[in-house]
Design an enzyme around this catalytic site. Structure first.
Site, PDB file in Angstrom:
ATOM      1  N   LYS A  13      20.079  16.916  12.367  1.00  0.00           N
ATOM      2  CA  LYS A  13      21.538  16.955  12.173  1.00  0.00           C
ATOM      3  C   LYS A  13      21.857  17.024  10.694  1.00  0.00           C
ATOM      4  O   LYS A  13      21.046  16.608   9.845  1.00  0.00           O
ATOM      5  CB  LYS A  13      22.239  15.746  12.800  1.00  0.00           C
ATOM      6  CG  LYS A  13      21.871  14.364  12.218  1.00  0.00           C
ATOM      7  CD  LYS A  13      22.675  13.937  10.998  1.00  0.00           C
ATOM      8  CE  LYS A  13      22.090  12.692  10.358  1.00  0.00           C
ATOM      9  NZ  LYS A  13      22.496  12.393   9.020  1.00  0.00           N
ATOM     10  N   PRO A 103      11.918  17.650   7.828  1.00  0.00           N
ATOM     11  CA  PRO A 103      11.310  16.827   6.775  1.00  0.00           C
ATOM     12  C   PRO A 103      11.654  15.349   6.953  1.00  0.00           C
ATOM     13  O   PRO A 103      12.675  15.021   7.555  1.00  0.00           O
ATOM     14  CB  PRO A 103      11.918  17.393   5.488  1.00  0.00           C
ATOM     15  CG  PRO A 103      13.142  18.127   5.900  1.00  0.00           C
ATOM     16  CD  PRO A 103      12.906  18.612   7.297  1.00  0.00           C
ATOM     17  N   LEU A 108      18.263  13.933   7.555  1.00  0.00           N
ATOM     18  CA  LEU A 108      18.466  14.907   8.638  1.00  0.00           C
ATOM     19  C   LEU A 108      18.189  14.289  10.016  1.00  0.00           C
ATOM     20  O   LEU A 108      18.164  15.012  11.024  1.00  0.00           O
ATOM     21  CB  LEU A 108      17.555  16.125   8.431  1.00  0.00           C
ATOM     22  CG  LEU A 108      17.787  16.918   7.134  1.00  0.00           C
ATOM     23  CD1 LEU A 108      16.726  18.005   6.973  1.00  0.00           C
ATOM     24  CD2 LEU A 108      19.184  17.535   7.116  1.00  0.00           C
ATOM     25  N   GLY A 111      13.557  11.271  12.431  1.00  0.00           N
ATOM     26  CA  GLY A 111      12.976  10.160  13.198  1.00  0.00           C
ATOM     27  C   GLY A 111      13.844   9.802  14.392  1.00  0.00           C
ATOM     28  O   GLY A 111      13.336   9.517  15.491  1.00  0.00           O
ATOM     29  N   ASP A 145      21.780   6.711  14.429  1.00  0.00           N
ATOM     30  CA  ASP A 145      21.887   8.158  14.666  1.00  0.00           C
ATOM     31  C   ASP A 145      21.309   8.600  16.018  1.00  0.00           C
ATOM     32  O   ASP A 145      21.493   9.751  16.417  1.00  0.00           O
ATOM     33  CB  ASP A 145      21.146   8.939  13.569  1.00  0.00           C
ATOM     34  CG  ASP A 145      21.886   8.907  12.233  1.00  0.00           C
ATOM     35  OD1 ASP A 145      23.104   8.637  12.238  1.00  0.00           O
ATOM     36  OD2 ASP A 145      21.237   9.167  11.209  1.00  0.00           O
TER      37      ASP A 145
HETATM   38  O1  C5P Z   1      20.783   2.228  12.096  1.00  0.00           O
HETATM   39  P1  C5P Z   1      19.688   2.555  11.167  1.00  0.00           P
HETATM   40  O2  C5P Z   1      18.430   1.774  11.459  1.00  0.00           O
HETATM   41  O3  C5P Z   1      19.433   3.994  10.985  1.00  0.00           O
HETATM   42  O4  C5P Z   1      20.189   2.032   9.739  1.00  0.00           O
HETATM   43  C1  C5P Z   1      19.312   1.837   8.658  1.00  0.00           C
HETATM   44  C2  C5P Z   1      20.018   1.039   7.582  1.00  0.00           C
HETATM   45  O5  C5P Z   1      21.076   1.805   7.000  1.00  0.00           O
HETATM   46  C3  C5P Z   1      20.705  -0.232   8.058  1.00  0.00           C
HETATM   47  O6  C5P Z   1      19.807  -1.318   8.068  1.00  0.00           O
HETATM   48  C4  C5P Z   1      21.778  -0.421   7.007  1.00  0.00           C
HETATM   49  O7  C5P Z   1      21.225  -0.967   5.818  1.00  0.00           O
HETATM   50  C5  C5P Z   1      22.200   1.008   6.682  1.00  0.00           C
HETATM   51  N1  C5P Z   1      23.362   1.435   7.480  1.00  0.00           N
HETATM   52  C6  C5P Z   1      24.602   0.930   7.171  1.00  0.00           C
HETATM   53  N2  C5P Z   1      25.675   1.313   7.930  1.00  0.00           N
HETATM   54  C7  C5P Z   1      25.540   2.197   8.933  1.00  0.00           C
HETATM   55  C8  C5P Z   1      24.287   2.743   9.255  1.00  0.00           C
HETATM   56  C9  C5P Z   1      23.198   2.339   8.495  1.00  0.00           C
HETATM   57  O8  C5P Z   1      24.757   0.135   6.228  1.00  0.00           O
HETATM   58  N3  C5P Z   1      26.606   2.549   9.625  1.00  0.00           N
END
Ligand code: C5P
Length: 317
Positions: A13, A103, A108, A111, A145
């Site tokens: 994405k 990548p 993107l 994972g 995501d």
């Molecule tokens: O949800 P995900 O594991 O991808 O998020 C990784 C990190 O990105 C979270 O631990 C947080 O630090 C940050 N994040 C955030 N606000 C979001 C999504 C992610 O602060 N809406």
């Protein structure tokens, strides 16, 4: 009828818009570490392939053709399989093979897309008949995501990125993407650095957050999307995280400027970066921009791709 092997396509994405509203609070009014966002997400044809094979034993085996992808439980696809095995015990184990095209550490959602494919594949392999809502809820437990990656296409995403409103698909838009192979940005680092620098300007109350959402650039971008006005879409691309990632990585800022000097409709960083992309109305314009960026930046570490907007998420092959 379920089968013992499945092949799935997991598209990447890009973010056409990523605006940070403020800290996200739990029911007790405490910050939960996430941010309240307004995003517009778009699937693209750059995609990983995920092959699943049922194993007799209750085990997860992960393989990937990219040497930097971890093969243990730090991999989101592994965590997706573990979550499914925990929720639905007594079913088979699984061998997961990831053919990596997206990548890594790139902004993107590579994972997350792989994890979404594992959820969809195991639902089919184990004949569970999960609804889209159930899959979305499992995906949300893995990462912000993952719910978007399941369904894909074009969506407005609120909350931490998991409250989704799917929009009519955008087609015939091309995208040139650039990323330095050896450079990855950690998503937690990008958000934490943003918080350190800009928390004073965050919306503090639910009412302030609502007002901020309404004042965000999403309204005019949504209008441009509804009208399929590619020039306007290109002009309204936004990403707040550029404010921390570009100063920390000047070579990404230079790549962005180089893309901007081409005949493209808008240039922006995707997610927490460091991939930058530019939009084009035709494959020929996108190919030409890619060739010119390649000529302008003679660094073998720079990878460039041309892809197309696509209107789906995880798909069976
Ligand atoms: O949800 P995900 O594991 O991808 O998020 C990784 C990190 O990105 C979270 O631990 C947080 O630090 C940050 N994040 C955030 N606000 C979001 C999504 C992610 O602060 N809406």
């Amino acid at each position: 009828m379920s089968r013992s092997t499945y092949k799935l396509l997991a598209p990447a994405k890009i973010n056409l818009l990523l605006q940070i509203v403020g800290d996200q609070f739990d029911d007790n009014g405490r910050s939960n570490g996430y941010h309240e966002l307004v995003m517009i997400m778009q699937s693209i044809s750059l995609a990983d392939q995920i092959h699943l094979r049922s194993l007799g034993v209750d085990r997860i085996q992960l393989h990937c053709d990219h040497p930097q992808v971890p093969l243990d439980s730090s991999n989101l696809a592994h965590r997706a399989a573990a979550l499914m095995m925990q929720k639905f015990p007594g079913l088979s184990g699984v061998e997961i093979t990831i053919h990596k095209q997206i990548p890594i550490g790139a902004g993107l959602a590579g994972g997350s897309a792989d994890a979404a494919a594992v959820l969809v594949g195991l639902d089919l392999m184990w004949n569970l008949g999960l609804t889209q809502t159930e899959l979305q809820s499992l995906g949300g437990q893995l990462g912000s995501d993952v719910p978007f990656c399941l369904e894909g296409g074009t969506a407005l995403a609120l909350g931490r990125g998991d409250q989704l409103d799917f929009l009519p698909g955008l087609e015939n838009i091309y995208v040139v993407l650039g990323k330095y192979r050896s450079l990855s940005v950690s998503t937690p680092w990008a958000y934490q650095t943003y918080r350190q620098q800009f928390q004073a300007s965050y919306a503090k109350t639910p009412a302030e957050q609502d007002a901020r959402r309404h004042a965000s650039g999403s309204g005019s971008l949504l209008k441009a999307i509804a009208q399929r006005d590619i020039a306007q879409i290109g002009q309204r691309l936004t990403n707040d995280l550029e404010r921390v990632v570009l100063p920390a990585h000047p070579q990404v800022a230079v790549l962005r400027q180089t893309l901007q000097a081409q005949n493209l409709l808008g240039v922006m960083m995707s997610g927490s970066g460091p991939t930058v992309f530019g939009l084009a109305e035709s494959a020929a314009t996108a190919d030409q921009a890619k060739a010119r960026v390649r000529a302008a930046i003679a660094d073998p570490d720079l990878e460039l791709w041309v892809a197309q907007f696509c209107s789906h998420g995880i798909r069976l092959l």
